[in-house]
Design an enzyme around this catalytic site. Structure first.
Site, PDB file in Angstrom:
ATOM      1  CG  ASP A 143      26.674 -73.329  95.818  1.00 19.14           C
ATOM      2  OD1 ASP A 143      27.333 -72.546  95.502  1.00 19.14           O
ATOM      3  OD2 ASP A 143      26.941 -73.930  96.421  1.00 19.14           O
ATOM      4  CG  MET A 195      27.050 -48.604  54.438  1.00 22.95           C
ATOM      5  SD  MET A 195      26.985 -47.785  55.791  1.00 22.95           S
ATOM      6  CE  MET A 195      26.029 -46.971  56.334  1.00 22.95           C
ATOM      7  CG  LEU A 196      22.742 -49.330  50.213  1.00 20.59           C
ATOM      8  CD1 LEU A 196      22.174 -50.102  50.753  1.00 20.59           C
ATOM      9  CD2 LEU A 196      21.723 -48.615  49.125  1.00 20.59           C
ATOM     10  CB  VAL A 229      36.947 -42.553  48.050  1.00 23.25           C
ATOM     11  CG1 VAL A 229      36.147 -41.342  47.420  1.00 23.25           C
ATOM     12  CG2 VAL A 229      37.302 -43.544  46.871  1.00 23.25           C
ATOM     13  CG  ASP A 264      39.831 -72.182  99.559  1.00 25.31           C
ATOM     14  OD1 ASP A 264      39.329 -71.694 100.137  1.00 25.31           O
ATOM     15  OD2 ASP A 264      39.366 -71.748  98.261  1.00 25.31           O
ATOM     16  CB  CYS A 288      29.999 -72.391 100.143  1.00 28.88           C
ATOM     17  SG  CYS A 288      29.219 -71.474  98.658  1.00 28.88           S
ATOM     18  CG  HIS A 339      30.641 -72.904  92.817  1.00 31.64           C
ATOM     19  ND1 HIS A 339      31.466 -73.094  93.619  1.00 31.64           N
ATOM     20  CD2 HIS A 339      31.622 -73.892  91.741  1.00 31.64           C
ATOM     21  CE1 HIS A 339      32.147 -74.117  93.483  1.00 31.64           C
ATOM     22  NE2 HIS A 339      32.498 -73.814  92.821  1.00 31.64           N
ATOM     23  CG  ASN A 369      33.210 -76.919  96.677  1.00 34.60           C
ATOM     24  OD1 ASN A 369      33.100 -75.381  97.144  1.00 34.60           O
ATOM     25  ND2 ASN A 369      32.063 -76.432  95.908  1.00 34.60           N
TER      26      ASN A 369
HETATM   27  P1  NAD Z   1      26.029 -45.001  51.448  1.00 38.13           P
HETATM   28  O1  NAD Z   1      26.051 -44.146  52.572  1.00 38.13           O
HETATM   29  O2  NAD Z   1      25.593 -45.929  51.349  1.00 38.13           O
HETATM   30  O3  NAD Z   1      27.293 -44.751  51.704  1.00 38.13           O
HETATM   31  C1  NAD Z   1      28.610 -43.642  51.129  1.00 38.13           C
HETATM   32  C2  NAD Z   1      29.895 -43.728  52.246  1.00 38.13           C
HETATM   33  O4  NAD Z   1      30.814 -43.027  51.875  1.00 38.13           O
HETATM   34  C3  NAD Z   1      29.842 -44.036  53.426  1.00 38.13           C
HETATM   35  O5  NAD Z   1      30.106 -45.262  53.734  1.00 38.13           O
HETATM   36  C4  NAD Z   1      30.365 -43.224  53.556  1.00 38.13           C
HETATM   37  O6  NAD Z   1      31.887 -43.553  54.964  1.00 38.13           O
HETATM   38  C5  NAD Z   1      31.967 -42.542  52.709  1.00 38.13           C
HETATM   39  N1  NAD Z   1      32.735 -41.171  52.456  1.00 38.13           N
HETATM   40  C6  NAD Z   1      31.985 -40.590  52.906  1.00 38.13           C
HETATM   41  N2  NAD Z   1      32.710 -38.942  52.307  1.00 38.13           N
HETATM   42  C7  NAD Z   1      33.960 -40.302  52.053  1.00 38.13           C
HETATM   43  C8  NAD Z   1      35.132 -40.265  51.429  1.00 38.13           C
HETATM   44  N3  NAD Z   1      35.845 -38.512  51.586  1.00 38.13           N
HETATM   45  N4  NAD Z   1      36.223 -41.004  50.911  1.00 38.13           N
HETATM   46  C9  NAD Z   1      35.675 -42.067  51.490  1.00 38.13           C
HETATM   47  N5  NAD Z   1      34.694 -42.272  51.715  1.00 38.13           N
HETATM   48  C10 NAD Z   1      33.881 -41.141  52.387  1.00 38.13           C
HETATM   49  O7  NAD Z   1      25.289 -43.865  50.300  1.00 38.13           O
HETATM   50  P2  NAD Z   1      25.916 -43.797  49.130  1.00 38.13           P
HETATM   51  O8  NAD Z   1      25.883 -45.493  48.205  1.00 38.13           O
HETATM   52  O9  NAD Z   1      26.212 -43.077  48.335  1.00 38.13           O
HETATM   53  O10 NAD Z   1      24.404 -44.030  48.194  1.00 38.13           O
HETATM   54  C11 NAD Z   1      23.005 -44.994  49.480  1.00 38.13           C
HETATM   55  C12 NAD Z   1      22.085 -45.191  47.616  1.00 38.13           C
HETATM   56  O11 NAD Z   1      21.657 -43.716  47.188  1.00 38.13           O
HETATM   57  C13 NAD Z   1      22.688 -45.892  45.980  1.00 38.13           C
HETATM   58  O12 NAD Z   1      22.282 -46.403  45.478  1.00 38.13           O
HETATM   59  C14 NAD Z   1      22.836 -44.673  46.225  1.00 38.13           C
HETATM   60  O13 NAD Z   1      23.221 -44.089  44.664  1.00 38.13           O
HETATM   61  C15 NAD Z   1      21.473 -43.674  45.990  1.00 38.13           C
HETATM   62  N6  NAD Z   1      21.862 -41.889  45.658  1.00 38.13           N
HETATM   63  C16 NAD Z   1      21.036 -41.421  45.410  1.00 38.13           C
HETATM   64  C17 NAD Z   1      21.438 -40.314  44.709  1.00 38.13           C
HETATM   65  C18 NAD Z   1      20.380 -39.710  43.923  1.00 38.13           C
HETATM   66  O14 NAD Z   1      19.854 -40.298  42.934  1.00 38.13           O
HETATM   67  N7  NAD Z   1      20.100 -38.775  43.522  1.00 38.13           N
HETATM   68  C19 NAD Z   1      21.674 -39.354  45.707  1.00 38.13           C
HETATM   69  C20 NAD Z   1      23.229 -40.057  46.552  1.00 38.13           C
HETATM   70  C21 NAD Z   1      22.852 -41.191  46.876  1.00 38.13           C
END
Ligand code: NAD
Length: 709
Positions: free
Chosen positions: A166, A636-637, A680, A61, A260, A164, A67
């Protein structure tokens, strides 16, 4: 005009040190290479003088003389090659320059710099563009500025094909610039745009860049390059340049083009320009299991990804597997802003500024309620300390995504995490990166496999457990919950309505009844569907025993909400004998506090659901105090919401069918987080079974068999 070139007698592709060489080892033709090199020399000789350095066997090289070093006037800064394969070239170039009476400057041995390959003079001689990221270190730039007495603009290369400067950047006469923007990071592109006006910037497309169109030689209005598309030739023509294609395909097999193969020896010195390089550096220290925890790699990657460069000044490797290591690292960046961003990331990883750099934390006063000063430090889940009047103080109420407020008191200053909305005019907020450190426990990856301490979660690793590991994980969690209950500790369950839909409400109710749960957090839905189930035997209208939709069942959840609203609260519904089973019934009976945070999806809502989210967050935060273990069940939430409020050190189990949710939680980087990807309903039934097995049994540290991760 004079150029230095080297005949390609010894040229070959003999090793792989860049992506262009891959697949090309021993694939170049010596005859074709010689032919192309002679043609280039012939063309250049029409306009310039060519000096030759003799080829050397074993240094293929050496032909890429760009270089050799960087020449300005009679000074040359010799290259320091990163790769051992090319380091043998250094003495030959040095000898040539000394023989030709250049003033030779040599960089420290461990500071890579690729000469005119990575440093290109603006054609008006106003400043030097210098590249870094692959073959040259940013820390070499201050030397260039000092020795050549010129302003250096540092550009970071990010595409390994254009390793590089260039290969992707060519300053042209009359202030024009030929370049491939995607080869640079955003900050560097901004620097280029600030220096070169839009009408002078000639950006090439990927195809031209890959044909080494930017590895060009510009002599007056002629541009010599390997190959250019018709569009590029036209653009350059409009700018007044005449493109001359000189195929050098044999040399491209080694990653080199026209530029180069040449080193410009007659770069003029502009006496009126005098400036420096704006490279900012600071020294940090890292301690812990630096290698086997991946912390050192992580810190160095974070530095480079954010546009900086590093130099390990000192490294002490721990002598035994369990002993820790320490490193002292110089971090450099092209501006103070970039440096502070990098240091912020490193501090989050547990780095501390070196003792020689230690200062008190910088404080700025809040001038608008609810708004932090621009440069505020954003907190993590990790215990944090700030340096105030020379003393380190632990920050109170640690949580992520908040700011640190310093409060003066008679017995000294204290510091506390506060949310943006809590800031008041006059509050003093920690800004920048000085006087901040986070306390991180680093874990040896090797150690994770063998549980030793009774409260040790780490054998399961900070990661996601797949279905086949669920059994083992449940066994461990059951043992942990039993231990916490026996020691009057605190377990919090965060639950979504899926718990009820999967028929696992009875299991959670049992855990509460048997004293395994000290607090329940969630949203409106867990209460709605639990109570629907208690009152009507359905969840979202589905009969949970038969698994079939109940007639008119789709209104059951509304009727459940209405019933509780009529009573005034869940607790009153229990008192009045209306609610007689389920999760919330057990909470009321056992005095287990719960907090329900509202959402836009909510029906009703239940009287207890807090629709004012600031209050909901406050209530959650209060209930979270002192928690030992959080079980997050299919929301999730709420899992992510609670995760964000929880400091490191709290054991956290996230159960969800979606791996993305559990990964997000376990990505907190804390070894105490476990993700369980499973249904769950299945999880809770196994957990209850497992706890049943432990009933009446003296709980001692179980011996877990090692399973693969
Ligand atoms: P989310 O989407 O945040 O969470 C639901 C989770 O459950 C997801 O991550 C999903 O992957 C998981 N999931 C689904 N099936 C599953 C299983 N068999 N085993 C394990 N995990 C599983 O929804 P969230 O927390 O249910 O609801 C979000 C918001 O909406 C909350 O504040 C809730 O209270 C509200 N909400 C209100 C009503 C109502 O007032 N009628 C109804 C539904 C939700």
């Amino acid at each position: 005009m004079r150029f230095l070139m080297c005949p390609p007698d010894a040229y070959d592709v003999s090793y792989v040190i860049n992506p262009w060489m891959e697949g090309n080892v021993k694939k170049s033709s010596p005859q074709a290479a010689m032919g192309q090199w002679l043609e280039l020399t012939r063309i250049l000789k029409e306009r310039a003088e060519i000096e030759l350095i003799p080829p050397q066997p074993g240094l293929p090289d050496l032909v890429f003389t760009a270089n050799a070093g960087l020449v300005l006037g009679n000074v040359v800064i010799l290259s320091r090659f990163l790769h051992p394969e090319r380091q043998g070239e250094e003495p030959h170039f040095k000898e040539w320059f000394l023989k030709h009476r250049y003033k030779v400057r040599e960089l420290p041995k461990d500071l890579p710099f690729k000469g005119a390959g990575d440093a290109l003079l603006d054609r008006e001689g106003r400043w030097l563009w210098a590249g870094y990221g692959f073959r040259s270190e940013l820390n070499s730039h201050p030397y260039l500025a000092k020795w050549l007495d010129i302003e250096v603009i540092s550009l970071r290369l990010i595409d390994k094909r254009f390793y590089h400067l260039d290969t992707c950047f060519c300053p042209l006469e009359d202030g024009f610039l030929l370049y491939y923007p995607s080869a640079f990071d955003a900050y560097s592109n901004r620097l280029i745009e600030m220096r070169v006006p839009e009408e002078k910037r000639i950006a090439v497309v990927e195809n031209d860049a890959a044909n080494f169109a930017c590895n060009a030689l510009n002599l007056d209005c002629a541009i010599f390059l390997n190959k250019a598309s018709a569009q590029l030739k036209e653009k350059l023509g409009v700018a007044g340049f005449d493109v001359r294609e000189v195929p050098i395909t044999e040399f491209m097999k080694a990653g080199g083009g026209v530029k180069c193969l040449t080193l410009r020896l007659t770069e003029p010195v502009r006496s009126e320009i005098r400036a420096g390089a704006t490279v900012e550096s600071r020294l940090i220290e890292l301690r812990g299991h630096l290698l086997d925890s991946g912390l050192l790699d992580g810190a160095l990657d974070a530095t480079v990804e954010a546009g900086g460069s590093f130099q390990i000044v000192e490294f002490n490797l721990g002598k035994q597997r369990q002993s820790t290591s320490s490193a002292s690292i110089k971090i450099s960046a092209p501006s103070n802003d970039v440096l502070e961003k990098i240091l912020g990331r490193l501090i989050d990883l547990g780095a501390v500024l070196a003792p020689s750099e230690l200062k008190d934390a910088r404080l700025e006063t809040v001038t608008q309620a609810g708004v932090a000063p621009e440069d505020f430090y954003a907190t993590t889940i990790y215990p944090t300390e700030v340096r105030l009047n020379g003393h380190w103080r632990r920050v109170e109420r640690q949580r992520m995504d908040s700011v640190i407020v310093v409060i003066d008191a008679a017995d000294g200053a204290s510091a506390v995490c506060q949310l943006l909305r809590e800031l008041e005019v006059g509050d003093r907020v920690v800004t920048g990166v000085d006087g901040i450190r986070t306390v991180r426990k680093t874990e040896s990856r090797d150690n994770r496999g063998s549980p030793s301490a009774a409260d040790d979660f780490k054998f399961m690793g900070a990661g996601v457990s797949s279905e086949r590991r669920v059994e083992l994980v449940v066994e461990r969690i059951a043992w942990e919950m039993r231990r916490i209950r026996d020691q009057a500790g605190k377990v919090i369950v965060v639950a979504g309505p899926v718990v009820i839909h999967t028929g696992a409400g009875e299991h959670l109710a049992r855990l509460i009844r048997e004293g395994y749960v000290q607090t329940l957090l969630g949203g409106n839905a867990i209460a709605v569907h639990d109570i629907e189930q208690a009152l009507f035997g359905t969840s979202l209208g589905v009969d949970l025993r038969r698994g079939t939709p109940a007639q008119g069942g789709h209104h059951h959840h509304l009727r459940a909400i209405n019933t509780i609203r009529r009573c005034g609260s869940i607790a009153r519904a229990v008192e009045q004998g209306i609610l007689t089973s389920g999760i919330f019934y057990e909470c009321v009976r056992k005095g287990v506090p719960f907090s329900l945070a509202g959402s836009i999806r909510d029906d009703g809502p239940m009287p207890e659901t807090r629709m004012d989210l600031e209050h909901a967050q406050e209530e959650h935060a209060k209930l979270l105090a002192g928690v030992d273990l959080i079980l997050m069940l299919s929301s999730m939430l709420h899992a992510i919401g609670v995760g964000n409020m929880t400091p490191a050190g709290v054991k956290l189990v996230c159960v969800d069918i979606n791996p993305a949710v559990v990964t997000k939680l376990s990505d907190r980087g804390s070894v105490e987080s476990i993700g369980v990807v499973t249904d769950v309903g299945l999880f809770l039934s196994r957990l209850v079974q497992q706890l049943g097995k432990l009933e009446g049994v003296y709980v001692q540290q179980p011996t877990f068999q090692q399973t693969e991760h």
